[in-house]
Every structure is written in structure tokens, then in C-alpha cells.
Write a protein that holds these residues in place. Structure first.
Motif, PDB file in Angstrom:
ATOM      1  N   ASP A  67       0.835  -1.200   0.000  1.00  0.00           N
ATOM      2  CA  ASP A  67       0.000   0.000   0.000  1.00  0.00           C
ATOM      3  C   ASP A  67       0.873   1.256   0.000  1.00  0.00           C
ATOM      4  OD1 ASP A  67      -2.201   1.633   0.033  1.00  0.00           O
ATOM      5  OD2 ASP A  67      -2.525   1.472   2.204  1.00  0.00           O
ATOM      6  N   PRO A  68       1.267   1.733  -1.172  1.00  0.00           N
ATOM      7  CA  PRO A  68       0.909   1.200  -2.488  1.00  0.00           C
ATOM      8  C   PRO A  68       1.852   0.074  -2.927  1.00  0.00           C
ATOM      9  CG  PRO A  68       2.181   3.202  -2.752  1.00  0.00           C
ATOM     10  CD  PRO A  68       2.004   3.015  -1.270  1.00  0.00           C
ATOM     11  N   ASN A  69       1.359  -0.775  -3.792  1.00  0.00           N
ATOM     12  CA  ASN A  69       2.172  -1.805  -4.426  1.00  0.00           C
ATOM     13  C   ASN A  69       2.888  -1.162  -5.616  1.00  0.00           C
ATOM     14  OD1 ASN A  69       2.950  -3.830  -6.372  1.00  0.00           O
ATOM     15  ND2 ASN A  69       1.617  -5.293  -5.353  1.00  0.00           N
ATOM     16  N   PRO A  70       4.235  -1.198  -5.676  1.00  0.00           N
ATOM     17  CA  PRO A  70       4.948  -0.496  -6.744  1.00  0.00           C
ATOM     18  C   PRO A  70       4.689  -1.055  -8.139  1.00  0.00           C
ATOM     19  CG  PRO A  70       6.464  -1.868  -5.493  1.00  0.00           C
ATOM     20  CD  PRO A  70       5.159  -1.874  -4.751  1.00  0.00           C
ATOM     21  N   PHE A  71       4.192  -2.281  -8.211  1.00  0.00           N
ATOM     22  CA  PHE A  71       3.972  -2.897  -9.516  1.00  0.00           C
ATOM     23  C   PHE A  71       2.560  -2.662 -10.046  1.00  0.00           C
ATOM     24  CE2 PHE A  71       7.136  -5.339  -7.141  1.00  0.00           C
ATOM     25  CZ  PHE A  71       8.227  -5.163  -7.978  1.00  0.00           C
ATOM     26  N   THR A  72       1.596  -2.539  -9.159  1.00  0.00           N
ATOM     27  CA  THR A  72       0.213  -2.369  -9.603  1.00  0.00           C
ATOM     28  C   THR A  72      -0.324  -0.951  -9.429  1.00  0.00           C
ATOM     29  OG1 THR A  72      -0.650  -3.014  -7.423  1.00  0.00           O
ATOM     30  CG2 THR A  72      -0.333  -4.773  -9.054  1.00  0.00           C
ATOM     31  N   ASP A  73       0.191  -0.225  -8.433  1.00  0.00           N
ATOM     32  CA  ASP A  73      -0.460   1.032  -8.032  1.00  0.00           C
ATOM     33  C   ASP A  73       0.237   2.294  -8.528  1.00  0.00           C
ATOM     34  OD1 ASP A  73      -2.212  -0.636  -6.747  1.00  0.00           O
ATOM     35  OD2 ASP A  73      -1.295  -0.406  -4.775  1.00  0.00           O
ATOM     36  N   TYR A  74       1.284   2.126  -9.320  1.00  0.00           N
ATOM     37  CA  TYR A  74       1.909   3.244 -10.028  1.00  0.00           C
ATOM     38  C   TYR A  74       1.895   2.924 -11.517  1.00  0.00           C
ATOM     39  CZ  TYR A  74       3.939   4.855  -5.565  1.00  0.00           C
ATOM     40  OH  TYR A  74       4.136   5.304  -4.285  1.00  0.00           O
ATOM     41  N   TYR A 126      11.138  12.991 -24.811  1.00  0.00           N
ATOM     42  CA  TYR A 126      10.369  12.107 -23.944  1.00  0.00           C
ATOM     43  C   TYR A 126       9.440  12.921 -23.057  1.00  0.00           C
ATOM     44  CZ  TYR A 126      13.779  13.348 -20.292  1.00  0.00           C
ATOM     45  OH  TYR A 126      14.579  14.027 -19.402  1.00  0.00           O
ATOM     46  N   ARG A 127       8.337  12.328 -22.693  1.00  0.00           N
ATOM     47  CA  ARG A 127       7.390  12.902 -21.739  1.00  0.00           C
ATOM     48  C   ARG A 127       6.924  11.779 -20.818  1.00  0.00           C
ATOM     49  NH1 ARG A 127       4.196  17.309 -21.094  1.00  0.00           N
ATOM     50  NH2 ARG A 127       4.942  18.171 -23.065  1.00  0.00           N
ATOM     51  N   ILE A 128       7.029  12.014 -19.530  1.00  0.00           N
ATOM     52  CA  ILE A 128       6.716  10.987 -18.544  1.00  0.00           C
ATOM     53  C   ILE A 128       5.284  11.145 -18.030  1.00  0.00           C
ATOM     54  CG2 ILE A 128       7.235  10.217 -16.185  1.00  0.00           C
ATOM     55  CD1 ILE A 128      10.179  10.810 -16.782  1.00  0.00           C
ATOM     56  N   SER A 129       4.574  10.027 -17.999  1.00  0.00           N
ATOM     57  CA  SER A 129       3.275   9.959 -17.328  1.00  0.00           C
ATOM     58  C   SER A 129       3.455   9.093 -16.090  1.00  0.00           C
ATOM     59  CB  SER A 129       2.225   9.344 -18.258  1.00  0.00           C
ATOM     60  OG  SER A 129       1.032   9.076 -17.548  1.00  0.00           O
ATOM     61  N   PHE A 130       3.133   9.641 -14.919  1.00  0.00           N
ATOM     62  CA  PHE A 130       3.295   8.897 -13.671  1.00  0.00           C
ATOM     63  C   PHE A 130       2.036   9.096 -12.827  1.00  0.00           C
ATOM     64  CE2 PHE A 130       5.011   7.015  -9.988  1.00  0.00           C
ATOM     65  CZ  PHE A 130       6.211   6.382 -10.334  1.00  0.00           C
ATOM     66  N   LEU A 131       1.227   8.049 -12.753  1.00  0.00           N
ATOM     67  CA  LEU A 131      -0.044   8.100 -12.043  1.00  0.00           C
ATOM     68  C   LEU A 131      -0.010   7.176 -10.836  1.00  0.00           C
ATOM     69  CD1 LEU A 131      -2.458   7.828 -15.126  1.00  0.00           C
ATOM     70  CD2 LEU A 131      -1.400   9.888 -14.159  1.00  0.00           C
ATOM     71  N   LYS A 132      -0.761   7.543  -9.827  1.00  0.00           N
ATOM     72  CA  LYS A 132      -0.864   6.726  -8.624  1.00  0.00           C
ATOM     73  C   LYS A 132      -2.327   6.436  -8.332  1.00  0.00           C
ATOM     74  CE  LYS A 132       0.305   6.627  -3.677  1.00  0.00           C
ATOM     75  NZ  LYS A 132       0.896   7.385  -2.542  1.00  0.00           N
ATOM     76  N   GLY A 133      -2.623   5.164  -8.056  1.00  0.00           N
ATOM     77  CA  GLY A 133      -3.992   4.769  -7.736  1.00  0.00           C
ATOM     78  C   GLY A 133      -4.089   3.260  -7.700  1.00  0.00           C
ATOM     79  N   LYS A 134      -5.113   2.741  -7.079  1.00  0.00           N
ATOM     80  CA  LYS A 134      -5.287   1.304  -6.952  1.00  0.00           C
ATOM     81  C   LYS A 134      -5.331   0.647  -8.327  1.00  0.00           C
ATOM     82  CE  LYS A 134      -6.065  -2.467  -4.512  1.00  0.00           C
ATOM     83  NZ  LYS A 134      -5.012  -3.017  -3.627  1.00  0.00           N
ATOM     84  N   HIS A 135      -4.357  -0.239  -8.586  1.00  0.00           N
ATOM     85  CA  HIS A 135      -4.253  -0.985  -9.836  1.00  0.00           C
ATOM     86  C   HIS A 135      -4.152  -0.059 -11.058  1.00  0.00           C
ATOM     87  CE1 HIS A 135      -5.652  -5.263  -8.501  1.00  0.00           C
ATOM     88  NE2 HIS A 135      -4.635  -4.812  -7.793  1.00  0.00           N
ATOM     89  N   ILE A 138      -2.688  -1.473 -14.308  1.00  0.00           N
ATOM     90  CA  ILE A 138      -3.369  -2.547 -15.033  1.00  0.00           C
ATOM     91  C   ILE A 138      -4.849  -2.240 -15.211  1.00  0.00           C
ATOM     92  CG2 ILE A 138      -1.756  -4.421 -14.581  1.00  0.00           C
ATOM     93  CD1 ILE A 138      -3.310  -5.095 -12.068  1.00  0.00           C
ATOM     94  N   GLY A 139      -5.141  -0.988 -15.454  1.00  0.00           N
ATOM     95  CA  GLY A 139      -6.498  -0.616 -15.813  1.00  0.00           C
ATOM     96  C   GLY A 139      -7.276   0.147 -14.776  1.00  0.00           C
ATOM     97  N   GLY A 140      -6.730   0.297 -13.560  1.00  0.00           N
ATOM     98  CA  GLY A 140      -7.424   1.073 -12.539  1.00  0.00           C
ATOM     99  C   GLY A 140      -7.220   2.568 -12.747  1.00  0.00           C
ATOM    100  N   LYS A 141      -7.902   3.362 -11.944  1.00  0.00           N
ATOM    101  CA  LYS A 141      -7.789   4.808 -12.061  1.00  0.00           C
ATOM    102  C   LYS A 141      -6.585   5.312 -11.276  1.00  0.00           C
ATOM    103  CE  LYS A 141     -12.730   5.731 -12.767  1.00  0.00           C
ATOM    104  NZ  LYS A 141     -13.918   6.452 -12.255  1.00  0.00           N
ATOM    105  N   GLY A 142      -5.949   6.350 -11.803  1.00  0.00           N
ATOM    106  CA  GLY A 142      -4.812   6.940 -11.132  1.00  0.00           C
ATOM    107  C   GLY A 142      -4.796   8.445 -11.280  1.00  0.00           C
ATOM    108  N   GLU A 143      -4.134   9.101 -10.339  1.00  0.00           N
ATOM    109  CA  GLU A 143      -3.996  10.555 -10.374  1.00  0.00           C
ATOM    110  C   GLU A 143      -2.532  10.913 -10.611  1.00  0.00           C
ATOM    111  OE1 GLU A 143      -6.449  12.693 -10.272  1.00  0.00           O
ATOM    112  OE2 GLU A 143      -7.957  11.101  -9.997  1.00  0.00           O
TER     113      GLU A 143
END
Length: 643
Positions: A67-74, A126-135, A138-143
Motif C-alpha cells: 500500500d501502495p504496491n509499486p507494480f500495480t499502483d503506479y 520524452y514525456r513521462i506519465s506517472f499516475l498513482k492509484g489502486k491498480h 493494469i487498468g485502474g484509475k490513477g492521479e
């Protein structure tokens, strides 16, 4: 004080000390959880087709965090764009611990990475997109997560300096709507040959976190190939890796160009390879182990060795084991075969870490038994996630081919080819079956033969290896077969059908088999025969990608194993005679003068003149006899020299 009381006090003391140690360790870990400042570093050889690595100093994480899981939540993605506007690659990134995990075995850090294999020289942004949120990955919502999201920059790429076998001198190997893959740099078309065994290639004791669970499937040392390692070749943690790197060196030295492996075989025959921190920890990936795999894969690319990722094993591809009351759930299966969070993450992690390699395919799995719907969903997800659109194939049981492959032909899926398993004597006919069916459906498939039955035997070792007499047979009374039948009816059987090449499987009753093989020299002579076949097509500029099977031109209307013909009508014909002799070639629909030359598929070398030097079109002609009157296989090259 009794001894029992002493033991109780000792146990209590140990428990207290363990709690204290854990608390202190957690405090220390918390103190060290320093998030990165968003700095971006570009490293690697900034050359066309080479591996360029973007490293972001991002949020601190540990492999086992939940919480957060670095593999699923970013959700970390980098958009790379060439200055011309095209191409644009949206490359998935991954958590890389301390950025040196292959050497340090680190489990935590604030390094995040993405790899580009640029296909143009000039300036890339290059342009980086870095979102955080549950899953979010792999398809979950992130901010958007500051200060990482929106970071931009640029770098300049120059021309490659590689040549020869090195794929970085050829470019990415791509599906181009034909029956053969093409290098996008040089335009060359590709034929492959190499080992399909051992499927446990990655069950190597020098990889972090790799353990054996079965007595009959020990970890490999690759000791027979340590002598093939050369100064300057990669290693990790001092001298680790020499055996497996040496194994690849040996294959390259023999002139073959492919290697096959399963990255996830939990619950399968080997049960000793997985990318996770633990066997069943499907949402937590082992950063150091995967970095070490990456060293091996990058070396293969530099050696000109195609990477065949067989993504799962039949035993763990879905939950359908048994039926009715006998059915059971397979806990090792990713989402029970469906495209769920486990499977999405698995595919995303492999693509993020390894898709920069230039020549590879994603195989849905060995002897795959997923439903057509599950297969299509998996194919679609791979296609959408992989920025480089590497070929996607599937392998299944011989008696399941019509059922499985027919559901994926044409516009039914984005599949680009099939990986065939057949009896060694049926390779030609089955290759033809799927070449013709896919062409008719409007999406030509790349068709390779990657496993030879019977399963207990496969491709035999060389005569004399560990006392082997050279004859593969189920029992002493069987007539058996030798490596020569494999050369004739598997290797040349596939190529003369118009296939993409072969990978050789080693059966369980023979030395160095599919689970315990550590010595590729066990099939040394077979690799020679593969090299000789590949050299024929390259050395003599045979346009195999434009040619089609035309067995009827040599009187083989049944497409049996008597003789084969591959043709570009009116221009060039390749005839293969498994037992030598002579034959007639029907040139009645063309005109001009043709040269007739012979090639020895056992020894290679130059083209030779047989009993006929040239012949004319507009009739059925005899090709004469080979240079040596031996009842062995010969190749005849008939090429137009005058209009």
C-alpha cells in the motif's frame, strides 16, 4: 531452575528480541524511504537500434510493499517521440529498486526505468506519465503524481556501429504481413534455427531467488558451457552468469540463431522458474532476478539470437484440469486463464523489461489450452501494451491444432503465427496446412516447427554422446530414427514448405532432455546441419520470402516426403531430394535458360555441378544426377540466367 523453565525463558527472550529487531528495522526502513526528486537520467549507447534507458528518481518503494504496491499502483509510462513526429512509442516503465539490483540484489529503492530501442537517428523527446492509484498500472484509475508526472527532455541518437550477427546492426524483427519476419533496418528476411529445450533454460542457480521444488528438476549450473564464456562477456555479482552466457556463445558459434524458454512454469514439469519474489506472490516481482535475466537477453540480442518467450506452461495456463467431480483449481494459473489483474501485470512487466530486444516473439504458452476468448483477449492486450508490436504466436497439442488455430485465423485475432508441435515426419505437411489456411484467411502466418514428437524422444543427441548409439526409439524392437531423419523431414521439411524455421526439442528418454539439459553440445552435429541450411538461403541469395511451395512441379502432388519444391515461378526453384537420385522439374509455363547447381545439406560449401549444367524452360526437364552418387539428401538450385 528446571531445564524446561530455562527453555521457556529462552524462547520468550528470542521472541522479545525478534519483536525489537523488527521494530527497529521498520524504523530504519522508514528513515531510509527517501523519495526521488524527479531527476531523469538517459544512459546506454545512444545509437540506432541500441538499448537506451531512461531512469527516473521516483517514489521510494520495496518489492513487497502492498500500500501502495509499486507494480500495480503506479502507472509509469514514457512517450518517446522522434523529432520528425514519427514514430511515437508509449513505453511501459517498471520499478527498478536501486537501479543496480543485478549486482546488489536490492529489493528497494527509488529508481524507475523505461527502455527505448530507437529506430531513427536524430533528436528524440520524452514525456513521462506517472499516475498513482489502486491498480493504476493494469487498468485502474490513477492521479498524476508530482514531481514526476509531466517531466520532459530530449537526447540525440546516432547511427549504429554494429554489423554481422548482432541484431543492432539489422534492426527490429517485425511481422510485415508475410510468411517470414523482416528486419526493419536492413530489410533482410529471417529464418530461424535453435533449441526448443530445455524449457527450464532460466532455472539457473546464479539467478537471485531461483529455487528447485522437484528432485527431478534441479537448478542448472550450465557448467559444460563455462568454457565458452569469453573475457569481456557480461557477468553479475563478480563471476556469476558465466555458464548461461557461455551457452549462448556456443549456440552463436554454431551458427544457429534462436533460443526458447518459459518465464513462468510454477506447477509445471520444472516448477522452478517464476518472475515473482516468491512462487505464489503474483503481484510482487523480483527486481534483481529480472535484471539478471535482462543481462542474458541483451547478450542474446548482441549475438544475433532470437528470444522465444513461451509465456506459460500447459499445466498452469487455466483452471480446467479434469472434468466433473474430478476437476480442480490450479492455484498457479494466472486469473484462471482469463485476462485479469495477475495476467495483465505479468504481461506488462515482461514487456516493460524486455521488449526493447529486437528479435523476439510472445508465445501465449506451451501446449496452450485457454479458450479462444481468453486467447484473443491475451493477444489483444499484448498487442496494445507492447510498443514495438513484436510477433505473437501460439503453441498447442498436435491433435488440437485444427480446433485451436482455426478460431484465430484471419480477422478473428491479431495472431501473427503459430508454433507447431508435430511428429518429426509430419512437419512438411502440417507447415503447409497452416501456411495455406492463413493465407486464404487474409492474414498470412509465420509458421515454425518448434517441437518434434514423440515426446519421449524428440531430436536425438549425436551418436556417441554419453554412450548414445544414435538411434532414437521407444523400445529396442522399434526401427527408430536418427538425427539424419530430423535434418531431412523436420528442418528441410519446414523450410521447403515455406516455413519460418525450427527449434529442436529434446525428449525425456534421451540424454540432456527438456528438463535437465545443460549441454547444447549434445546436439552438436544437428546445429551444424541447421547452420548449413540457413547458409544456403543467405549465401546464395535465395528470395525465400517471395517463394511458395510447389511440390506438384516435381511430381509430388500428395505433398508427401518423397521430394519438395519451393518456387518463384519463372525465376528460381529449390528442389530437395531426401534420398538423392534425380527428378524432373516442370518448366512448361516458363521460358529461358536456367542453371542447375547442387548443394550438399550435410557438408555445406559451394554449389556444385551435377550431370546437367543448364536447362531450358517450356518443358518438363530432367535435373540430372548429383555430383556424388550417394543415396543421401541433396538440394538442387535451378535459377534463370537468360530470358
Amino acid at each position: 531452575m528446571t531445564s524446561r523453565k530455562i527453555l521457556r525463558l529462552s524462547a520468550s527472550f528470542l521472541i522479545v528480541m525478534a519483536v525489537v529487531w523488527t521494530a527497529r528495522n521498520e524504523l530504519a526502513t522508514a528513515a531510509n524511504r527517501v523519495h526521488g526528486n524527479g531527476e531523469v537520467t538517459i544512459s546506454g549507447e545512444l545509437k540506432r537500434w541500441h538499448k537506451v534507458t531512461l531512469t527516473l528518481a521516483g517514489p521510494y518503494a520495496h518489492e513487497r510493499d502492498t500500500d501502495p504496491n509499486p507494480f500495480t499502483d503506479y502507472e509509469f509510462t514514457v512517450e518517446f517521440r522522434h523529432e520528425s513526429g514519427q514514430p511515437v512509442y508509449r513505453v511501459p516503465g517498471y520499478f527498478a529498486a536501486d537501479g543496480q539490483a543485478a549486482e546488489t540484489s536490492a529489493e528497494a529503492g527509488n529508481c524507475w526505468r523505461a527502455h527505448l530501442a530507437p529506430d531513427k537517428t536524430g533528436v528524440w523527446t520524452y514525456r513521462i506519465s506517472f499516475l498513482k492509484g489502486k491498480h493504476a498500472a493494469i487498468g485502474g484509475k490513477g492521479e498524476p503524481l508530482a514531481p514526476y508526472h509531466g517531466k520532459t527532455g530530449q537526447f540525440t541518437v546516432t547511427e549504429t556501429d554494429k554489423s554481422g550477427r548482432d541484431f543492432r546492426g539489422k534492426g527490429r524483427l517485425a511481422y510485415v504481413g508475410k510468411h517470414h519476419l523482416q528486419f526493419l533496418g536492413t530489410g533482410e528476411f529471417f529464418l530461424k534455427a535453435g533449441p526448443d529445450a530445455p524449457e527450464t533454460f532460466l532455472a539457473y542457480q546464479d539467478f537471485d531467488g531461483t529455487v528447485a521444488t522437484k528432485k527431478n528438476a534441479p537448478l542448472k549450473t550450465w557448467a559444460p558451457h563455462i568454457r565458452d564464456w569469453r573475457p569481456g562477456d557480461p557477468t553479475w555479482k563478480g563471476s556469476k552468469g558465466k555458464g548461461i552466457i557461455g551457452a549462448l556463445n556456443y549456440l552463436a558459434s554454431k551458427g544457429v540463431n534462436a533460443v526458447s524458454f518459459i518465464p513462468y512454469n510454477a506447477g509445471g514439469d520444472g516448477d522452478n522458474v517464476w518472475p515473482f519474489v516468491e512462487r505464489n506472490a503474483k503481484f510482487h516481482y523480483d527486481c534483481s532476478k529480472l535484471d539478471q535475466w535482462g543481462i542474458v537477453f541483451d547478450h542474446a540480442t548482441a549475438l544475433g539470437i532470437f528470444l522465444h518467450f513461451k509465456l506459460q506452461e500447459q499445466e498452469n495456463d487455466d483452471n480446467r484440469v479434469g472434468s466433473g467431480r474430478e476437476s480442480k483449481v490450479v492455484p498457479e494459473s494466472l486469473d484462471g486463464g482469463a485476462l485479469g489483474p495477475e495476467r495483465k501485470l505479468y504481461l506488462r512487466e515482461l514487456i516493460a523489461r524486455f521488449a526493447h530486444n529486437l528479435a523476439l516473439n510472445w508465445n501465449l504458452g506451451e501446449e496452450n489450452t485457454q479458450s479462444p476468448e481468453e486467447q484473443r483477449a491475451m493477444i489483444q492486450y499484448i498487442w496494445e501494451t507492447d510498443p514495438y508490436k513484436h510477433p505473437i504466436v501460439v503453441h498447442t497439442f498436435p491433435n488440437q491444432q485444427d480446433k485451436v488455430y482455426s478460431e484465430l485465423l484471419g480477422d478473428k485475432s491479431l495472431l501473427t503465427g503459430v508454433s507447431l508441435q508435430n511428429h518429426w515426419g509430419r512437419v512438411h505437411q502440417r507447415t503447409l496446412r497452416w501456411l495455406e489456411a492463413s493465407a486464404k484467411a487474409g492474414r498470412p502466418w509465420v509458421v515454425a516447427n518448434d517441437e518434434q514428437n514423440p515426446a519421449d524422444l524428440g531430436v536425438p543427441p549425436d551418436p556417441g554422446y554419453q554412450g548414445f548409439d544414435g538411434l532414437a526409439r521407444e523400445n529396442p524392437n522399434d526401427p527408430g530414427y536418427t538425427l539424419h531423419e530430423i535434418r531431412k523431414y523436420t528442418l528441410w521439411g519446414n523450410l521447403m514448405a515455406g516455413g519460418a524455421g525450427v527449434e529442436y526439442y529434446f525428449g525425456y528418454k534421451l540424454p540432456q532432455h527438456d528438463i535437465n539439459c545443460e549441454d547444447y553440445r549434445s546436439r552438436d552435429r544437428s546445429w551444424d546441419y541447421c547452420r548449413i541450411a540457413l547458409e544456403f538461403f543467405s549465401k546464395f541469395n535465395i528470395p525465400f520470402w517471395e517463394m511458395r511451395n510447389a511440390n506438384s512441379l516435381v511430381g509430388n502432388t500428395k505433398n508427401d516426403n518423397s521430394r519438395y519444391c519451393l518456387a518463384l515461378p519463372g525465376e528460381v526453384y529449390v528442389v530437395y531430394l531426401p534420398t538423392g537420385g534425380t527428378c524432373e522439374l516442370n518448366l512448361s509455363h516458363t521460358s529461358g535458360t536456367f542453371s542447375v547447381r547442387w548443394y550438399n545439406p550435410r557438408r555445406g560449401g559451394d554449389l556444385q555441378t551435377g550431370s546437367v549444367d543448364t536447362t531450358s524452360g517450356a518443358k518438363k526437364v530432367s535435373l540430372g544426377r548429383p555430383p556424388a552418387e550417394e543415396a543421401e539428401d541433396w538440394v538442387v538450385l535451378v535459377r534463370r540466367i537468360k530470358p
